[in-house]
Design a protein around this motif. Sequence first.
Motif, mmCIF file in Angstrom:
data_model
loop_
_atom_site.group_PDB
_atom_site.id
_atom_site.type_symbol
_atom_site.label_atom_id
_atom_site.label_comp_id
_atom_site.label_asym_id
_atom_site.label_seq_id
_atom_site.Cartn_x
_atom_site.Cartn_y
_atom_site.Cartn_z
ATOM 1 N N GLY A 1 71.228 -13.289 83.016
ATOM 2 C CA GLY A 1 71.259 -12.236 83.983
ATOM 3 C C GLY A 1 71.405 -11.012 84.163
ATOM 4 N N TYR A 2 72.370 -10.574 83.267
ATOM 5 C CA TYR A 2 72.518 -9.304 82.928
ATOM 6 C C TYR A 2 71.430 -8.492 82.472
ATOM 7 N N LEU A 3 70.978 -9.137 81.478
ATOM 8 C CA LEU A 3 69.757 -8.538 80.663
ATOM 9 C C LEU A 3 68.634 -8.587 81.449
ATOM 10 N N LYS A 4 68.366 -9.598 82.453
ATOM 11 C CA LYS A 4 67.295 -9.132 83.243
ATOM 12 C C LYS A 4 67.394 -8.288 84.440
ATOM 13 N N ASP A 5 68.638 -7.927 84.804
ATOM 14 C CA ASP A 5 68.783 -6.924 85.575
ATOM 15 C C ASP A 5 68.497 -5.423 84.814
ATOM 16 N N LEU A 6 69.102 -5.570 83.792
ATOM 17 C CA LEU A 6 68.825 -4.221 82.767
ATOM 18 C C LEU A 6 67.629 -4.072 82.462
ATOM 19 N N THR A 7 66.716 -4.990 81.886
ATOM 20 C CA THR A 7 65.525 -4.720 81.517
ATOM 21 C C THR A 7 64.331 -5.116 82.362
ATOM 22 N N GLY A 8 64.501 -5.778 83.418
ATOM 23 C CA GLY A 8 63.371 -6.342 84.265
ATOM 24 C C GLY A 8 62.730 -7.382 83.805
ATOM 25 N N SER A 9 62.979 -8.052 82.924
ATOM 26 C CA SER A 9 62.212 -9.142 82.199
ATOM 27 C C SER A 9 63.371 -10.103 81.381
ATOM 28 N N THR B 1 62.752 -11.463 78.175
ATOM 29 C CA THR B 1 62.455 -11.365 76.954
ATOM 30 C C THR B 1 63.805 -11.001 76.052
ATOM 31 N N ALA B 2 64.573 -10.103 76.577
ATOM 32 C CA ALA B 2 65.957 -9.768 75.762
ATOM 33 C C ALA B 2 66.789 -10.909 75.798
ATOM 34 N N GLY B 3 66.677 -11.518 76.721
ATOM 35 C CA GLY B 3 67.733 -12.801 77.150
ATOM 36 C C GLY B 3 67.355 -13.899 76.232
ATOM 37 N N LEU B 4 66.045 -14.167 76.246
ATOM 38 C CA LEU B 4 65.446 -15.432 75.346
ATOM 39 C C LEU B 4 65.766 -15.241 73.869
ATOM 40 N N LEU B 5 65.482 -14.087 73.510
ATOM 41 C CA LEU B 5 65.519 -13.639 72.112
ATOM 42 C C LEU B 5 67.183 -13.807 71.652
ATOM 43 N N LEU B 6 68.189 -13.381 72.564
ATOM 44 C CA LEU B 6 69.345 -13.600 72.341
ATOM 45 C C LEU B 6 69.793 -14.977 72.258
#
Length: 441
Positions: free
Chosen positions: A394-402, A404-409
């Motif tokens: 949720g945090y990375l989605k708000d931060l980046t708008g997608s 991608t970063a969350g799934l890679l983590l």
Amino acid sequence: MQDVEKRVIGKVMWRLIPFLIVCYFVAYLDRVNVGFAKLHMNQALGLSEAAFGLGAGLFFVGYFLFEVPSNIFLERVGARVWIARIMITWGIVSAAFAFIPSISAATGIPTTGVFYSLRLLLGACEAGFFPGIIFYLTLWFPAVYRARVISLFMLAIPISSIIGSPISGLLLGVTGWGLEGWQWLFILEALPSVVVGICVLLYLTDFPRQARWLQQDEIAWLEDVQATEKRNKEKVEHLSLGQALTDYRILLCALVYFCLNAASYGVAFFLPTIIKGFGVSDTQTGLLAALPFIFGAAGMVLLGRHSDRTMERKGHVAAALLMAAVGIGVAGLVSNSVLVMALLCFAQIGVSAVPPMFWPLPASFLTGASAAAGIAAINSLGNLSGFAGPYAMGYLKDLTGSFTAGLLLLAGCALVGAVVVVLLRIDARREQVSGEIAMAH
């Protein structure tokens, strides 16, 4: 004696496993239906992606705090009473999510605060359920059968998503009595927990010696096998309660389970949102969300059986975690909706297959009260990632708008789990010996 073994395992299997699958089905449905409610609840309650991720994850904080005490209490009072208590209380709390606006208006607590509090309370109520069932199964099944039995029991996870996802999608369209679809979803999916909890009191048997549905020679065989396995494990080592909670193998097992659950729940809570982003309806979202779990169910059974046939666990668990890492990671790098779904299906095969092959590992060196506490410690520590994974997504989605970063983590977490399980030092011969003893009887 082979005839006695066949009769006992057949009777115990048919008596316990279908019912326990139903229990876990309603448990998992109540745990993850918040992902579907989110499609409309976030706007109604004013929740950001990060706030939803935090609330979804708070469930696991309550779970962590009460897990070990709950499982120790289960061993003392018996599975029948304690599992019934767990199911009835979590059903009541789950239904309360439908009334967050009313609770907020009556108490003056912001809707976000009520959401957080109920998720925390839901975790506290459900604490001890899964490890309690795993411990309960060790009382009824010799070691050689456990991976396949746990895999059958854990079929409830993909089944709850295969059946529950379309139902949840449809329930979002239900309205009436001043309640919106997301509120009816919570109410109607909580009722089965209370009903099944009452059935637990009437149906489960705590120990083989109390089973009126087994003959005396069948009870004697089962108790003899279990006692022999316990003696053989204790000849090698016997861990006290304190040792079980601090043994480095327990902590490493917990780390593996932490990595698995980060990937599992991080995807599961946001899967409806990811699919909704393809431009489909709520009903279509529910149907598509079931697809990965159909593949997961097949992978769980097939890999679990192969693990039992070879009596090898660590390599199978590592391979399944690598599948999860590849599927989730690549899904974060591509944009084609069909390819994303295919990769998430591939990942779910690995995610679903891990638990039934993983849990025999700690069971191979734990006995008695140390088994109850050790299994609960692994599960509670491992489930803390159920807090970290969704919050990070949720945090990375708000931060980046997608996503991608969350799934890679999350893919990175699965990869770490694969490496750790390979490094885990557990004598595989002990499991093989216990399996041979069970077969000899």
